[in-house]
Design an enzyme around this catalytic site. Structure first.
Site, PDB file in Angstrom:
ATOM      1  N   GLY A 104      48.066  37.500  12.006  1.00  0.00           N
ATOM      2  CA  GLY A 104      46.869  37.618  12.425  1.00  0.00           C
ATOM      3  C   GLY A 104      46.165  38.433  11.213  1.00  0.00           C
ATOM      4  N   LYS A 105      47.008  39.276  10.580  1.00  0.00           N
ATOM      5  CA  LYS A 105      46.543  39.926   9.343  1.00  0.00           C
ATOM      6  C   LYS A 105      45.503  40.934   9.669  1.00  0.00           C
ATOM      7  CE  LYS A 105      48.492  36.821   5.741  1.00  0.00           C
ATOM      8  NZ  LYS A 105      49.243  36.212   6.787  1.00  0.00           N
TER       9      LYS A 105
END
Lengths: 314, 314
Positions: free
Chosen positions: A105-106
Site C-alpha cells: 500500500g506504500k
C-alpha cells in the site's frame, strides 16, 4: 514474529518468492468474466466477483509452494467499495490457506495519521473503551519513508505489539526512481543509501531469532548494482524485491539482494504469474480454462530460476 | 478545471481554508455514539454510522462558508470496509452540497500501479470494452513524490482528462519531515526545493485561466521560513497547507504560502474544527448537542484569522 514465520515458510517451501495479487479485470479469463457479467450485469459488482474468484483460483494453485502473497492495494481501490471487499476476502482466503499476506500500500503520513493506517492493516482499531478490532489484519505492509521516522514509528510499534512487519521503500524498481532516490548529498551519499541506513537503525533491537528485524526494505530487481550496496547496509533487514519478470529483473539480478545463506530477500512477481496463461511460454501448454495451472507452472519455474541463481552464486 | 473552480469558490466565499474530515470515533459526541451502539451493538458498523452522521452534521454546518473539504483516507481505512463506505458517502454528500473534495491519501507507486490509484480517485475504471466508471470520484488527491515522475504522470494525465487536481508532498508539517526532505545535495539545495521544482515543471502547460496548474504542492504550516522559499519556486502551483491549528501553525505562518493577491494557497484544519466543541474557546459557548455550531464558529474564526493575517501582510 512475522519475519521469523516468513523465514520458516521460505525454508519449508524452499522458495524465497511471493506471488503478487494485482488483478485487473483484463487479466481474468473470459469464461469467468462472462459468467459474472451474465449474473450481475456489466458493473463493478460483476468485476469484483470475477476478480475474487480469479484470486482464489490462483491462491489454490500456489499456496503449497509459496510462503506469501502480496496484494497491491491500488488494484482493489480501483474497483471501489466492491474492490476493497475483494481485498479483504482475498487476504482472508490466503491466510486460511496458511499464506502470509504482505499488503502493498506504500502508506505514509504524519505520526497521528500513520497510526490510523497502522491500525487498519497491522494493529487494531478502537471501537469503544476496552473494545478494539483488527480490521484488514494483514501480516505486513509496505510504507513510504518521505516523511521521516515519526511517520514510520507507529507502524513499528504495531509490528512489535502484534508480530507484524513493514517494508520501507528504499530504491524502487521504476525508471524514474532515481529522480529523488539517487540524488547525491553533500557527503557524496545517495538518498537511497541514507534511507537504507534509517531502515537498518529503525530495526535495531527489533530482531527475531534468525537475526532479521521487523523493519524490511523494498529494493527493485531492476537495479542489481545498487542491490549489492544496499544488501551490505541493510545488515538485519529483509529485502522485498519487486521488478522480477514483467518489469525486466532476472534471477541473477535479484540474487544480489540475498545473503550467501540464501536468506535476506523475498522476490515478488505479479503479472507474470497471474497472466501466465497468456504468456509465450505457457499459452500453448495450458488452455485458458486451466489458467491456474499455468500460474502454478510459472510460480514453480520462478522458484527454480531464483534458487538456481542463488546456487550458482555460491 | 479543478484549480479554477477552487479559486472561484475561494473568492465567492472569501475563504482560503478547507475543513479536514479526519474523524475518529473518539471525536464523535456521546449522544450520537451511544445511539448507534444501541442500534447496532459495539462494532464497526455502529462506529461507521456514527462517524457518517458526525461528518454530515459538520458538512451541513460549514458548506456555505468553505470551498472544500479534505477527508483523510487513513481515518476511513482504519474502520475497514464500513469505513471506506463512510468515505464514499461523505465525499458524495459533500459534493451534493457544492463542496470540492480533496482526498488526502498520499498515494504513490510505479507507473502502472499509480494509474490504478488515479483511476480510483480521479479517473475512471475499465469494466469491459467501452464501459468504465468513476469510482471514488473526488476532485483532487494528495500524492507522494518519492518514486519520481513516472509515478506522478498517470495522475496528471487524469487531471487533464477529467478536470481534477493533485497536491504533491513537498515539505510536510511533521517534526521529522526534514530527515529526508531537508537533506542538502552536492549543489547545496535541499530535497524539498528539488521536489518543488519538479512540481512546478510537471504543471507547466497545464495552467488554468487564473495561471495556476493542476499540479499543486503540500507545504506544512509549521515551517514558515521554508514556505517563503517554496512560494517563490512554486510559481504556478497552488499550495495545500496542513498544520494550522492543532499542529501549531498560526495564521501568520500560513500567510507565507500565499501570493500577495491572496491566492496561491489553501489552508487545512481538521481536529480544531471537528473537535471545536471540546476546545477551551468553544466548550462553554456550545453544548455537546450543538457541536456542529462550535465547528461552524471555529471555521469562521479560522477564515477571519487567515484573512486578517493576509490583510496585515499587504
Amino acid at each position: 514474529m512475522f519475519i521469523d514465520t516468513l523465514i520458516e515458510k521460505i525454508r519449508e517451501k524452499d522458495n524465497p518468492s511471493v506471488v503478487g495479487l494485482d488483478p485487473k479485470i483484463e487479466y481474468v479469463p473470459s469464461f469467468i468474466k462472462e459468467d459474472m457479467y451474465k449474473k450481475y450485469g456489466k458493473n463493478l459488482k460483476a468485476v469484483a466477483e470475477a476478480i475474487l474468484l480469479f484470486n482464489k483460483y490462483i491462491i489454490d494453485a500456489v499456496y503449497d509452494i509459496v510462503p506469501a502473497v502480496k496484494p497491491q492495494l491500488a488494484y482493489y481501490e480501483m474497483y471501489g467499495l466492491e474492490g476493497m471487499r475483494v481485498f479483504y476476502e482475498t487476504c482472508k482466503y490466503a491466510k486460511e490457506k496458511g499464506l502470509l499476506v504482505i499488503a502493498d500500500g506504500k502508506r505514509n503520513d504524519i505520526g497521528s495519521t500513520a497510526q490510523c493506517y497502522s491500525a487498519a492493516y497491522l494493529g487494531k482499531t478502537d471501537i469503544d473503551e476496552g473494545i478494539s478490532e483488527a480490521v484488514f489484519d494483514v501480516d505486513a505492509l509496505t510504507v513510504n519513508p518521505y516523511l521521516g521516522v515519526d511517520g514510520i514509528k507507529p507502524f513499528i510499534d504495531d509490528c512489535v505489539k502484534y508480530n507484524k512487519g513493514i517494508f520501507v521503500l528504499v530504491k524502487t524498481s521504476n525508471k524514474s526512481s532515481g529522480e529523488i532516490q539517487d540524488i547525491l548529498t553533500q557527503e557524496g551519499r545517495s538518498i537511497y543509501e541514507i534511507v537504507a541506513e534509517y531502515v537498518e537503525s529503525w530495526g535495531e533491537n527489533k530482531k527475531g531469532k534468525y537475526g532479521y528485524s521487523c523493519v524490511g526494505a523494498v529494493v527493485g530487481a531492476t537495479y542489481p548494482n545498487l542491490a549489492k550496496i544496499l544488501r551490505k547496509i541493510l545488515k538485519n533487514s529483509y529485502i522485498l524485491v519487486p521488478g522480477y519478470g514483467a518489469q525486466g529483473g532476472t534471477a541473477r539480478d535479484v540474487a544480489h539482494c540475498f545473503n550467501y545463506d540464501g536468506l535476506g530477500a523475498i522476490v515478488n512477481a505479479s503479472r507474470s504469474i497471474m497472466c501466465a496463461y497468456k504468456s509465450e511460454q505457457w499459452k500453448n501448454v495450458y488452455s485458458e480454462e486451466k489458467f491456474y495451472e499455468a500460474s502454478r507452472a510459472e510460480a514453480i519455474r520462478m522458484r527454480d530460476d531464483i534458487n538456481s541463481a542463488l546456487r550458482d552464486r555460491k
